[in-house]
Write a protein that holds these residues in place. Sequence first.
Motif, PDB file in Angstrom:
ATOM      1  N   ALA A  14     -48.544  -7.593  24.027  1.00  0.00           N
ATOM      2  CA  ALA A  14     -49.737  -7.286  23.233  1.00  0.00           C
ATOM      3  C   ALA A  14     -50.105  -5.809  23.363  1.00  0.00           C
ATOM      4  N   CYS A  15     -50.007  -5.262  24.545  1.00  0.00           N
ATOM      5  CA  CYS A  15     -50.285  -3.828  24.740  1.00  0.00           C
ATOM      6  C   CYS A  15     -49.276  -2.972  23.993  1.00  0.00           C
ATOM      7  N   PHE A  16     -48.010  -3.377  24.008  1.00  0.00           N
ATOM      8  CA  PHE A  16     -46.976  -2.646  23.288  1.00  0.00           C
ATOM      9  C   PHE A  16     -47.255  -2.653  21.785  1.00  0.00           C
ATOM     10  N   LEU A  17     -47.630  -3.811  21.232  1.00  0.00           N
ATOM     11  CA  LEU A  17     -47.940  -3.894  19.806  1.00  0.00           C
ATOM     12  C   LEU A  17     -49.145  -3.023  19.446  1.00  0.00           C
ATOM     13  N   PHE A  18     -50.162  -3.031  20.308  1.00  0.00           N
ATOM     14  CA  PHE A  18     -51.338  -2.191  20.072  1.00  0.00           C
ATOM     15  C   PHE A  18     -50.948  -0.717  20.085  1.00  0.00           C
ATOM     16  N   TRP A  19     -50.134  -0.314  21.038  1.00  0.00           N
ATOM     17  CA  TRP A  19     -49.693   1.074  21.155  1.00  0.00           C
ATOM     18  C   TRP A  19     -48.880   1.488  19.921  1.00  0.00           C
ATOM     19  N   GLN A  20     -47.991   0.636  19.450  1.00  0.00           N
ATOM     20  CA  GLN A  20     -47.197   0.945  18.263  1.00  0.00           C
ATOM     21  C   GLN A  20     -48.073   1.043  17.013  1.00  0.00           C
ATOM     22  N   GLN A  21     -49.092   0.184  16.908  1.00  0.00           N
ATOM     23  CA  GLN A  21     -50.008   0.241  15.757  1.00  0.00           C
ATOM     24  C   GLN A  21     -50.789   1.547  15.768  1.00  0.00           C
ATOM     25  N   ARG A  22     -51.243   1.987  16.931  1.00  0.00           N
ATOM     26  CA  ARG A  22     -51.959   3.258  17.040  1.00  0.00           C
ATOM     27  C   ARG A  22     -51.040   4.422  16.672  1.00  0.00           C
ATOM     28  N   ARG A  23     -49.801   4.361  17.118  1.00  0.00           N
ATOM     29  CA  ARG A  23     -48.833   5.414  16.801  1.00  0.00           C
ATOM     30  C   ARG A  23     -48.585   5.467  15.292  1.00  0.00           C
ATOM     31  N   GLN A  24     -48.425   4.300  14.670  1.00  0.00           N
ATOM     32  CA  GLN A  24     -48.215   4.253  13.227  1.00  0.00           C
ATOM     33  C   GLN A  24     -49.434   4.802  12.487  1.00  0.00           C
TER      34      GLN A  24
END
Length: 100
Positions: A14-24
């Motif tokens: 979940a943290c990884f998905l959140f981080w990728q969404q912020r990066r996008q």
Amino acid sequence: MIGDLLAILALCFACFLFWQQRRQSEIAKSHILRKCDQLELQLLSVSFAGHKWKTSDHRWLWHTVYLFEFSALGDDCYQGKLEMRGFMPIRFNLPPHRMV
């Protein structure tokens, strides 16, 4: 024991998905800002509109949509749309607007 491990893995995912969404989101904002600079428009705001399965040309493709507001002359406001697949922009949609 195994339940704790699965919970930790789920939290990490979940943290990884959140981080990728912020990066996008940051990459989308830079693409939108660059496009507005090319067209000599003033960027007002950028917002996340959601994830979708079907693109605007009716192809089945997982993508993310960002909405942004811009001004052409400073006293008007228009809403554009950016579709992104991963970290690459697929399509910009800018409505007709007044030119300087």
